[in-house]
Scaffold this motif. Structure first.
Motif, PDB file in Angstrom:
ATOM      1  N   GLY A  20       0.810  -1.220   0.000  1.00  0.00           N
ATOM      2  CA  GLY A  20       0.000   0.000   0.000  1.00  0.00           C
ATOM      3  C   GLY A  20       0.841   1.266   0.000  1.00  0.00           C
ATOM      4  O   GLY A  20       0.389   2.308   0.482  1.00  0.00           O
ATOM      5  N   ARG A  21       2.053   1.175  -0.546  1.00  0.00           N
ATOM      6  CA  ARG A  21       2.967   2.322  -0.543  1.00  0.00           C
ATOM      7  C   ARG A  21       3.029   2.958  -1.923  1.00  0.00           C
ATOM      8  O   ARG A  21       2.851   2.286  -2.935  1.00  0.00           O
ATOM      9  N   THR A  22       3.307   4.241  -1.926  1.00  0.00           N
ATOM     10  CA  THR A  22       3.430   4.956  -3.184  1.00  0.00           C
ATOM     11  C   THR A  22       4.872   4.880  -3.683  1.00  0.00           C
ATOM     12  O   THR A  22       5.805   4.607  -2.919  1.00  0.00           O
ATOM     13  N   LEU A  23       5.022   5.151  -4.956  1.00  0.00           N
ATOM     14  CA  LEU A  23       6.342   5.221  -5.564  1.00  0.00           C
ATOM     15  C   LEU A  23       7.176   6.288  -4.858  1.00  0.00           C
ATOM     16  O   LEU A  23       8.366   6.105  -4.595  1.00  0.00           O
ATOM     17  N   ARG A  24       6.545   7.393  -4.522  1.00  0.00           N
ATOM     18  CA  ARG A  24       7.234   8.496  -3.836  1.00  0.00           C
ATOM     19  C   ARG A  24       7.775   8.043  -2.474  1.00  0.00           C
ATOM     20  O   ARG A  24       8.897   8.367  -2.102  1.00  0.00           O
ATOM     21  N   ALA A  28      11.819   7.747  -1.684  1.00  0.00           N
ATOM     22  CA  ALA A  28      12.408   8.533  -0.595  1.00  0.00           C
ATOM     23  C   ALA A  28      13.153   7.624   0.385  1.00  0.00           C
ATOM     24  O   ALA A  28      14.283   7.926   0.782  1.00  0.00           O
ATOM     25  N   ASP A  29      12.545   6.512   0.760  1.00  0.00           N
ATOM     26  CA  ASP A  29      13.184   5.588   1.696  1.00  0.00           C
ATOM     27  C   ASP A  29      14.436   4.942   1.103  1.00  0.00           C
ATOM     28  O   ASP A  29      15.399   4.665   1.815  1.00  0.00           O
ATOM     29  N   ALA A  30      14.419   4.707  -0.207  1.00  0.00           N
ATOM     30  CA  ALA A  30      15.553   4.066  -0.879  1.00  0.00           C
ATOM     31  C   ALA A  30      16.605   5.094  -1.305  1.00  0.00           C
ATOM     32  O   ALA A  30      17.684   4.712  -1.761  1.00  0.00           O
ATOM     33  N   ARG A  31      16.255   6.378  -1.181  1.00  0.00           N
ATOM     34  CA  ARG A  31      17.145   7.463  -1.615  1.00  0.00           C
ATOM     35  C   ARG A  31      17.496   7.351  -3.100  1.00  0.00           C
ATOM     36  O   ARG A  31      18.662   7.407  -3.486  1.00  0.00           O
ATOM     37  N   VAL A  32      16.461   7.155  -3.897  1.00  0.00           N
ATOM     38  CA  VAL A  32      16.612   7.075  -5.343  1.00  0.00           C
ATOM     39  C   VAL A  32      15.539   7.982  -5.948  1.00  0.00           C
ATOM     40  O   VAL A  32      14.480   8.170  -5.349  1.00  0.00           O
ATOM     41  N   SER A  33      15.825   8.575  -7.079  1.00  0.00           N
ATOM     42  CA  SER A  33      14.855   9.514  -7.651  1.00  0.00           C
ATOM     43  C   SER A  33      13.562   8.795  -8.025  1.00  0.00           C
ATOM     44  O   SER A  33      13.564   7.628  -8.433  1.00  0.00           O
ATOM     45  N   TYR A  36      13.533   7.666 -11.680  1.00  0.00           N
ATOM     46  CA  TYR A  36      14.371   6.506 -11.961  1.00  0.00           C
ATOM     47  C   TYR A  36      13.729   5.228 -11.437  1.00  0.00           C
ATOM     48  O   TYR A  36      13.701   4.214 -12.128  1.00  0.00           O
ATOM     49  N   LEU A  37      13.184   5.282 -10.232  1.00  0.00           N
ATOM     50  CA  LEU A  37      12.503   4.105  -9.683  1.00  0.00           C
ATOM     51  C   LEU A  37      11.302   3.734 -10.543  1.00  0.00           C
ATOM     52  O   LEU A  37      11.050   2.553 -10.791  1.00  0.00           O
ATOM     53  N   SER A  38      10.595   4.724 -11.037  1.00  0.00           N
ATOM     54  CA  SER A  38       9.474   4.461 -11.935  1.00  0.00           C
ATOM     55  C   SER A  38       9.946   3.740 -13.195  1.00  0.00           C
ATOM     56  O   SER A  38       9.301   2.787 -13.648  1.00  0.00           O
ATOM     57  N   GLU A  39      11.068   4.163 -13.757  1.00  0.00           N
ATOM     58  CA  GLU A  39      11.612   3.502 -14.939  1.00  0.00           C
ATOM     59  C   GLU A  39      12.041   2.068 -14.635  1.00  0.00           C
ATOM     60  O   GLU A  39      11.854   1.170 -15.464  1.00  0.00           O
ATOM     61  N   ILE A  40      12.574   1.840 -13.443  1.00  0.00           N
ATOM     62  CA  ILE A  40      12.954   0.479 -13.024  1.00  0.00           C
ATOM     63  C   ILE A  40      11.700  -0.391 -12.956  1.00  0.00           C
ATOM     64  O   ILE A  40      11.666  -1.501 -13.495  1.00  0.00           O
ATOM     65  N   GLU A  41      10.669   0.110 -12.299  1.00  0.00           N
ATOM     66  CA  GLU A  41       9.428  -0.655 -12.160  1.00  0.00           C
ATOM     67  C   GLU A  41       8.771  -0.956 -13.503  1.00  0.00           C
ATOM     68  O   GLU A  41       8.134  -1.984 -13.661  1.00  0.00           O
ATOM     69  N   ARG A  42       8.920  -0.069 -14.456  1.00  0.00           N
ATOM     70  CA  ARG A  42       8.317  -0.277 -15.774  1.00  0.00           C
ATOM     71  C   ARG A  42       9.214  -1.090 -16.697  1.00  0.00           C
ATOM     72  O   ARG A  42       8.865  -1.349 -17.846  1.00  0.00           O
ATOM     73  N   GLY A  43      10.378  -1.506 -16.187  1.00  0.00           N
ATOM     74  CA  GLY A  43      11.277  -2.329 -16.977  1.00  0.00           C
ATOM     75  C   GLY A  43      12.020  -1.571 -18.057  1.00  0.00           C
ATOM     76  O   GLY A  43      12.517  -2.164 -19.007  1.00  0.00           O
ATOM     77  N   GLN A  44      12.108  -0.257 -17.898  1.00  0.00           N
ATOM     78  CA  GLN A  44      12.780   0.563 -18.906  1.00  0.00           C
ATOM     79  C   GLN A  44      14.260   0.763 -18.611  1.00  0.00           C
ATOM     80  O   GLN A  44      15.018   1.131 -19.496  1.00  0.00           O
ATOM     81  N   LYS A  45      14.651   0.574 -17.371  1.00  0.00           N
ATOM     82  CA  LYS A  45      16.051   0.739 -16.961  1.00  0.00           C
ATOM     83  C   LYS A  45      16.506  -0.499 -16.206  1.00  0.00           C
ATOM     84  O   LYS A  45      15.720  -1.142 -15.524  1.00  0.00           O
ATOM     85  N   GLU A  46      17.797  -0.794 -16.325  1.00  0.00           N
ATOM     86  CA  GLU A  46      18.417  -1.887 -15.561  1.00  0.00           C
ATOM     87  C   GLU A  46      18.775  -1.356 -14.174  1.00  0.00           C
ATOM     88  O   GLU A  46      19.336  -0.266 -14.055  1.00  0.00           O
ATOM     89  N   ALA A  47      18.482  -2.116 -13.156  1.00  0.00           N
ATOM     90  CA  ALA A  47      18.820  -1.724 -11.790  1.00  0.00           C
ATOM     91  C   ALA A  47      20.224  -2.221 -11.444  1.00  0.00           C
ATOM     92  O   ALA A  47      20.521  -3.393 -11.649  1.00  0.00           O
ATOM     93  N   SER A  48      21.056  -1.339 -10.921  1.00  0.00           N
ATOM     94  CA  SER A  48      22.366  -1.780 -10.433  1.00  0.00           C
ATOM     95  C   SER A  48      22.162  -2.583  -9.154  1.00  0.00           C
ATOM     96  O   SER A  48      21.099  -2.510  -8.521  1.00  0.00           O
ATOM     97  N   SER A  49      23.170  -3.319  -8.771  1.00  0.00           N
ATOM     98  CA  SER A  49      23.049  -4.111  -7.533  1.00  0.00           C
ATOM     99  C   SER A  49      22.891  -3.195  -6.325  1.00  0.00           C
ATOM    100  O   SER A  49      22.156  -3.516  -5.389  1.00  0.00           O
ATOM    101  N   GLU A  50      23.536  -2.037  -6.340  1.00  0.00           N
ATOM    102  CA  GLU A  50      23.413  -1.088  -5.230  1.00  0.00           C
ATOM    103  C   GLU A  50      21.998  -0.528  -5.146  1.00  0.00           C
ATOM    104  O   GLU A  50      21.414  -0.447  -4.067  1.00  0.00           O
ATOM    105  N   LEU A  51      21.440  -0.148  -6.291  1.00  0.00           N
ATOM    106  CA  LEU A  51      20.090   0.384  -6.301  1.00  0.00           C
ATOM    107  C   LEU A  51      19.093  -0.681  -5.868  1.00  0.00           C
ATOM    108  O   LEU A  51      18.203  -0.413  -5.063  1.00  0.00           O
ATOM    109  N   LEU A  52      19.271  -1.885  -6.374  1.00  0.00           N
ATOM    110  CA  LEU A  52      18.378  -2.975  -6.015  1.00  0.00           C
ATOM    111  C   LEU A  52      18.426  -3.251  -4.511  1.00  0.00           C
ATOM    112  O   LEU A  52      17.390  -3.450  -3.875  1.00  0.00           O
ATOM    113  N   ALA A  53      19.612  -3.210  -3.936  1.00  0.00           N
ATOM    114  CA  ALA A  53      19.744  -3.409  -2.490  1.00  0.00           C
ATOM    115  C   ALA A  53      19.011  -2.306  -1.724  1.00  0.00           C
ATOM    116  O   ALA A  53      18.336  -2.576  -0.723  1.00  0.00           O
TER     117      ALA A  53
END
Length: 99
Positions: A20-24, A28-33, A36-53
């Motif tokens: 029940g959480r928003t992308l925002r 914010a909790d992951a400290r990622v824009s 960019y997170l939206s693009e990751i979720e839509r499969g448009q960008k590859e997630a680095s291991s650091e970002l994924l963690a």
């Protein structure tokens, strides 16, 4: 064609929405824009291991859980069955060099 980035994005989005959480909130909790997170979720960008963690930590999920879910989805798409444990034949053969 099965794309890892699309399956990963689907798993992350499903987990976030199930909480029940928003992308925002997650960005914010992951400290990622947010974008960019939206693009990751839509499969448009590859997630680095650091970002994924960072994202899995923000979601309160073990990285291994997310990767297992992605692997299970890909296996279904490929029409194969993944055993719950690694067969002895693989442990002794192909995977022996990884230990």
């Amino acid at each position: 064609m099965i794309l890892l980035r699309q399956e990963l994005g689907d798993v992350l989005r499903t987990a976030r929405q199930a909480q029940g959480r928003t992308l925002r909130q997650v960005s914010a909790d992951a400290r990622v824009s947010l974008g960019y997170l939206s693009e990751i979720e839509r499969g448009q960008k590859e997630a680095s291991s650091e970002l994924l963690a960072s994202v899995t930590e923000a979601l309160g999920l073990p990285l291994s859980f997310v990767l297992r879910e992605v692997a299970d989805r890909i296996a279904v798409a490929e029409g194969v069955s993944i055993p719950d444990t690694v067969p002895d034949s693989l442990t002794e053969g192909e995977l022996a060099g990884l230990h």
